[in-house]
Design an enzyme around this catalytic site. Structure first.
Site, PDB file in Angstrom:
ATOM      1  N   GLU A 136      36.503  40.556  37.639  1.00 11.24           N
ATOM      2  CA  GLU A 136      35.714  41.422  36.760  1.00 11.24           C
ATOM      3  C   GLU A 136      36.408  41.435  35.408  1.00 11.24           C
ATOM      4  OE1 GLU A 136      33.487  43.822  40.064  1.00 11.24           O
ATOM      5  OE2 GLU A 136      34.765  45.061  38.801  1.00 11.24           O
ATOM      6  N   ASN A 156      42.527  50.799  32.017  1.00 18.06           N
ATOM      7  CA  ASN A 156      41.559  51.742  31.442  1.00 18.06           C
ATOM      8  C   ASN A 156      40.987  52.747  32.436  1.00 18.06           C
ATOM      9  OD1 ASN A 156      40.231  49.604  32.619  1.00 18.06           O
ATOM     10  ND2 ASN A 156      38.621  49.511  31.085  1.00 18.06           N
ATOM     11  N   CYS A 159      35.167  48.157  29.870  1.00 22.67           N
ATOM     12  CA  CYS A 159      34.591  46.815  29.906  1.00 22.67           C
ATOM     13  C   CYS A 159      33.095  46.872  29.643  1.00 22.67           C
ATOM     14  CB  CYS A 159      34.878  46.147  31.235  1.00 22.67           C
ATOM     15  SG  CYS A 159      34.275  47.091  32.619  1.00 22.67           S
TER      16      CYS A 159
HETATM   17  P1  NAP Z   1      44.993  42.080  31.349  1.00 22.17           P
HETATM   18  O1  NAP Z   1      45.977  41.929  30.286  1.00 22.17           O
HETATM   19  O2  NAP Z   1      44.217  40.902  31.784  1.00 22.17           O
HETATM   20  O3  NAP Z   1      45.765  42.715  32.598  1.00 22.17           O
HETATM   21  C1  NAP Z   1      45.098  43.069  33.781  1.00 22.17           C
HETATM   22  C2  NAP Z   1      46.087  43.081  34.926  1.00 22.17           C
HETATM   23  O4  NAP Z   1      46.580  41.768  35.150  1.00 22.17           O
HETATM   24  C3  NAP Z   1      47.307  43.959  34.671  1.00 22.17           C
HETATM   25  O5  NAP Z   1      47.667  44.596  35.877  1.00 22.17           O
HETATM   26  C4  NAP Z   1      48.347  42.935  34.256  1.00 22.17           C
HETATM   27  O6  NAP Z   1      49.665  43.360  34.463  1.00 22.17           O
HETATM   28  C5  NAP Z   1      47.995  41.794  35.187  1.00 22.17           C
HETATM   29  N1  NAP Z   1      48.543  40.495  34.788  1.00 22.17           N
HETATM   30  C6  NAP Z   1      49.032  40.129  33.577  1.00 22.17           C
HETATM   31  N2  NAP Z   1      49.498  38.856  33.628  1.00 22.17           N
HETATM   32  C7  NAP Z   1      49.288  38.418  34.891  1.00 22.17           C
HETATM   33  C8  NAP Z   1      49.564  37.186  35.567  1.00 22.17           C
HETATM   34  N3  NAP Z   1      50.135  36.152  34.954  1.00 22.17           N
HETATM   35  N4  NAP Z   1      49.196  37.095  36.867  1.00 22.17           N
HETATM   36  C9  NAP Z   1      48.606  38.106  37.508  1.00 22.17           C
HETATM   37  N5  NAP Z   1      48.352  39.301  36.929  1.00 22.17           N
HETATM   38  C10 NAP Z   1      48.680  39.455  35.632  1.00 22.17           C
HETATM   39  O7  NAP Z   1      43.925  43.215  30.992  1.00 22.17           O
HETATM   40  P2  NAP Z   1      44.247  44.639  30.358  1.00 22.17           P
HETATM   41  O8  NAP Z   1      44.693  44.415  28.955  1.00 22.17           O
HETATM   42  O9  NAP Z   1      45.106  45.414  31.281  1.00 22.17           O
HETATM   43  O10 NAP Z   1      42.791  45.315  30.423  1.00 22.17           O
HETATM   44  C11 NAP Z   1      41.785  45.099  29.484  1.00 22.17           C
HETATM   45  C12 NAP Z   1      40.814  44.035  29.954  1.00 22.17           C
HETATM   46  O11 NAP Z   1      40.261  44.343  31.228  1.00 22.17           O
HETATM   47  C13 NAP Z   1      39.620  43.915  29.033  1.00 22.17           C
HETATM   48  O12 NAP Z   1      39.336  42.561  28.795  1.00 22.17           O
HETATM   49  C14 NAP Z   1      38.493  44.557  29.834  1.00 22.17           C
HETATM   50  O13 NAP Z   1      37.210  44.147  29.490  1.00 22.17           O
HETATM   51  C15 NAP Z   1      38.839  44.169  31.213  1.00 22.17           C
HETATM   52  N6  NAP Z   1      38.161  45.051  32.171  1.00 22.17           N
HETATM   53  C16 NAP Z   1      37.106  44.562  32.903  1.00 22.17           C
HETATM   54  C17 NAP Z   1      36.428  45.377  33.796  1.00 22.17           C
HETATM   55  C18 NAP Z   1      35.258  44.871  34.608  1.00 22.17           C
HETATM   56  O14 NAP Z   1      34.929  45.508  35.600  1.00 22.17           O
HETATM   57  N7  NAP Z   1      34.610  43.784  34.227  1.00 22.17           N
HETATM   58  C19 NAP Z   1      36.840  46.701  33.959  1.00 22.17           C
HETATM   59  C20 NAP Z   1      37.903  47.164  33.202  1.00 22.17           C
HETATM   60  C21 NAP Z   1      38.564  46.322  32.320  1.00 22.17           C
HETATM   61  P3  NAP Z   1      50.492  44.082  33.262  1.00 22.17           P
HETATM   62  O15 NAP Z   1      49.810  45.378  33.035  1.00 22.17           O
HETATM   63  O16 NAP Z   1      51.832  44.241  33.847  1.00 22.17           O
HETATM   64  O17 NAP Z   1      50.421  43.178  32.091  1.00 22.17           O
END
Ligand code: NAP
Ligand code: MG
Length: 492
Positions: A260, A162, A294
């Site tokens: 996070e 994002n 987020c």
């Molecule tokens: P996600 O599915 O958890 O993916 C985040 C990252 O983790 C991506 O680079 C993903 O790679 C990687 N990943 C996936 N499987 C993994 C594994 N088994 N081991 C290590 N890394 C792995 O999250 P998203 O869908 O990209 O993003 C949305 C989420 O992020 C929401 O829940 C949002 O709230 C959260 N977020 C939190 C914050 C904060 O500061 N609290 C800020 C922004 C977003 P791939 O892309 O290759 O799958």
């Protein structure tokens, strides 16, 4: 140059990983296409589909570079980061074009994101000069005791899709400031802006191997990165589900984490005399980045007697939102990033209706003209929502806002706390005592009083409960993650 003509002359190239100061193709030899968020029929470029072997190479390089980096001084690292911040400013247009193209957000939002990354990089450049320890009196005369803070070593950094500029910078820049080296894995959906970040780190003078990039899937690249025995810390931003899996792996090696995670952020409105201003801030916090933030506000909790007036103000404010592709000058909300995110949000709108909530506005897919090429959804407002509904508890990560009516302040706080998350929260009130009671009682990492959920570039950033774990990022709290304490006794 306009974004579209820039894209025309820069799309379709093939990119590499950045390892030990060199651009290297993946050991797999494979690449994957990246599609334009607003024109899913167009390819922006081809990116490595990396493997465990690429991760291994990058971590080894970062490990070697860590020993060399300890020879650089903190002021040198600080100067490199200041240069990097200047380069981000110099190339803000190009960064914004890449970011908007891969992510979908408007150009104004992308420029704002790059500007935010500039501020954070400058802040941590200063932090490099503030890696303080403590001194203590000795137990005996002629003895001085002190603590020093040493960098932990190789850090694995993993980001979601994002905020493809600010999230990498938020992890990589402080790691470097504190003397750590980094292997960064971007989200598969947003690798393009990151390529540019690596070019700029290199141009700013980051030593070879100190900052590395490996592009590829979470299940292969992410998984092998977090489990690598030379990795000493994992800074992860993403979903709670993935964060918990990473925490389990990290625990086995006693590797520290900075997680996070997701949010379900409330805005509580209690007898506030300027509902128009509250609505303006709530709508901005809810629908910026098409709600894919987020810290997006996703629940409005309001006293029953003010609910009708507030809903009218929210609807009025939502009417100002102009939906379209990033490059259109008057557009204020872009498409969702891709079809799977669109489907997931559309599914929640269906769930909300089935649960008995009333869809007051929006939630419609747009498909005429240019809209057919992206995944556009009009901003949705539900009312008649109750705290036990799924749309009130689960993170939707899209342009959907729910209004929950309550009878009094106590109930407002109880409802605000009734999710598993605890990232950011707002309260709008004219009553100082209510504001303080809320700040004390809310289970949330960040609290905003008469203020939307927008954070500042020098303040600690993070969440509690299922929204985060480990030291907060951005602020001085980063020192606790990127350094470890060494206790030194000196006899003179
Ligand atoms: P996600 O599915 O958890 O993916 C985040 C990252 O983790 C991506 O680079 C993903 O790679 C990687 N990943 C996936 N499987 C993994 C594994 N088994 N081991 C290590 N890394 C792995 O999250 P998203 O869908 O990209 O993003 C949305 C989420 O992020 C929401 O829940 C949002 O709230 C959260 N977020 C939190 C914050 C904060 O500061 N609290 C800020 C922004 C977003 P791939 O892309 O290759 O799958
Ligand atoms: Mg995902």
């Amino acid at each position: 140059m306009s974004m579209l003509s820039w894209l025309e002359s820069h799309s379709g190239r093939t990119y590499c990983n950045f390892i030990n100061g060199e651009w290297l193709t993946s050991v797999s030899g494979n690449t994957l296409p990246l599609h334009h968020a607003a024109r899913s029929d167009e390819v922006l470029g081809y990116f490595p589909d990396s493997t465990e072997a690429d991760v291994h190479r990058a971590v080894e390089a970062a490990h070697e570079a860590f020993l060399a980096l300890s020879q650089t001084s903190a002021p040198q690292r600080s100067a490199i980061l200041l240069r990097f911040a200047d380069l981000l400013e110099r190339d803000i247009d190009e960064l914004a074009y890449r970011l908007s193209a891969e992510q979908g957000k408007t150009l104004a939002e992308s420029r704002g994101e790059v500007g935010r990354a500039v501020k954070e990089a400058r802040f941590v450049a200063g932090e490099a000069l503030r890696i303080e320890g403590d001194t203590f009196p000795g137990e005996r005369t002629g003895v001085i005791n002190s603590t020093i803070q040493s960098p932990i070593g190789v850090v694995a950094a993993i980001a979601p899709w994002n905020f493809p500029v600010v999230t990498p910078v938020r992890k990589i820049a402080p790691a470097f400031a504190y003397g750590c080296t980094v292997v960064f894995k971007p989200a598969s959906a947003t690798p393009w802006a990151t390529i540019k970040l690596m070019e700029l780190f290199d141009e700013a003078g980051v030593p070879k191997g100190a900052i590395n990039l490996v592009i590829g899937s979470g299940s292969r690249v992410g998984h092998s990165l977090v489990g690598h025995p030379l990795v000493k810390g994992i800074s992860f931003t993403g979903s709670t589900k993935q964060g918990i899996r990473i925490q389990e792996i990290a625990a086995k090696g006693l590797v520290r984490t900075q997680l996070e995670l997701g949010g379900k952020n409330p805005a509580v409105v209690l007898n506030y005399d300027d509902l128009a201003s509250a609505a303006k801030q709530i709508v901005s916090a809810a629908f910026t980045c098409s709600g894919q933030r987020c810290t997006a506000i996703s629940r409005v909790i309001v006293l029953r007697e003010q609910a009708e007036e507030l809903k009218a103000e929210l609807l009025k404010e939502m009417k100002h939102i102009r939906i379209g592709p990033a490059w259109e000058p008057d557009v204020t909300m872009g498409p969702l990033i891709n079809k799977s995110q669109f489907d997931s949000v559309a599914q929640y709108i269906q769930i909300g209706k089935e649960e008995g909530a009333r869809l007051l506005a929006g939630g419609e897919s747009l498909s005429d003209g240019e809209y057919i090429r992206g995944h556009y959804l009009t901003p949705a407002l539900f009312d008649q929502v109750t705290a036990d509904m799924r749309i009130a508890k689960e993170e939707i990560f899209g342009p959907v806002l729910s209004v929950i009516e309550v009878d009094n302040e106590q109930e407002a706080l109880r409802v605000a706390n009734s999710t598993d998350y605890g990232l950011a929260a707002s309260i709008f009130t004219n009553n100082l005592a209510s504001a303080y009671r809320f700040a004390e009682g809310i289970e949330s990492g960040m609290v905003h009083i008469n203020h939307g959920t927008a954070s500042a570039a020098h303040m600690p950033f993070g969440g509690v409960k299922q929204s985060g774990f480990g030291p907060y990022s951005i602020g001085s709290s980063n020192k606790a993650f990127f350094t470890e304490t060494k206790v030194v006794y000196v006899q003179y």
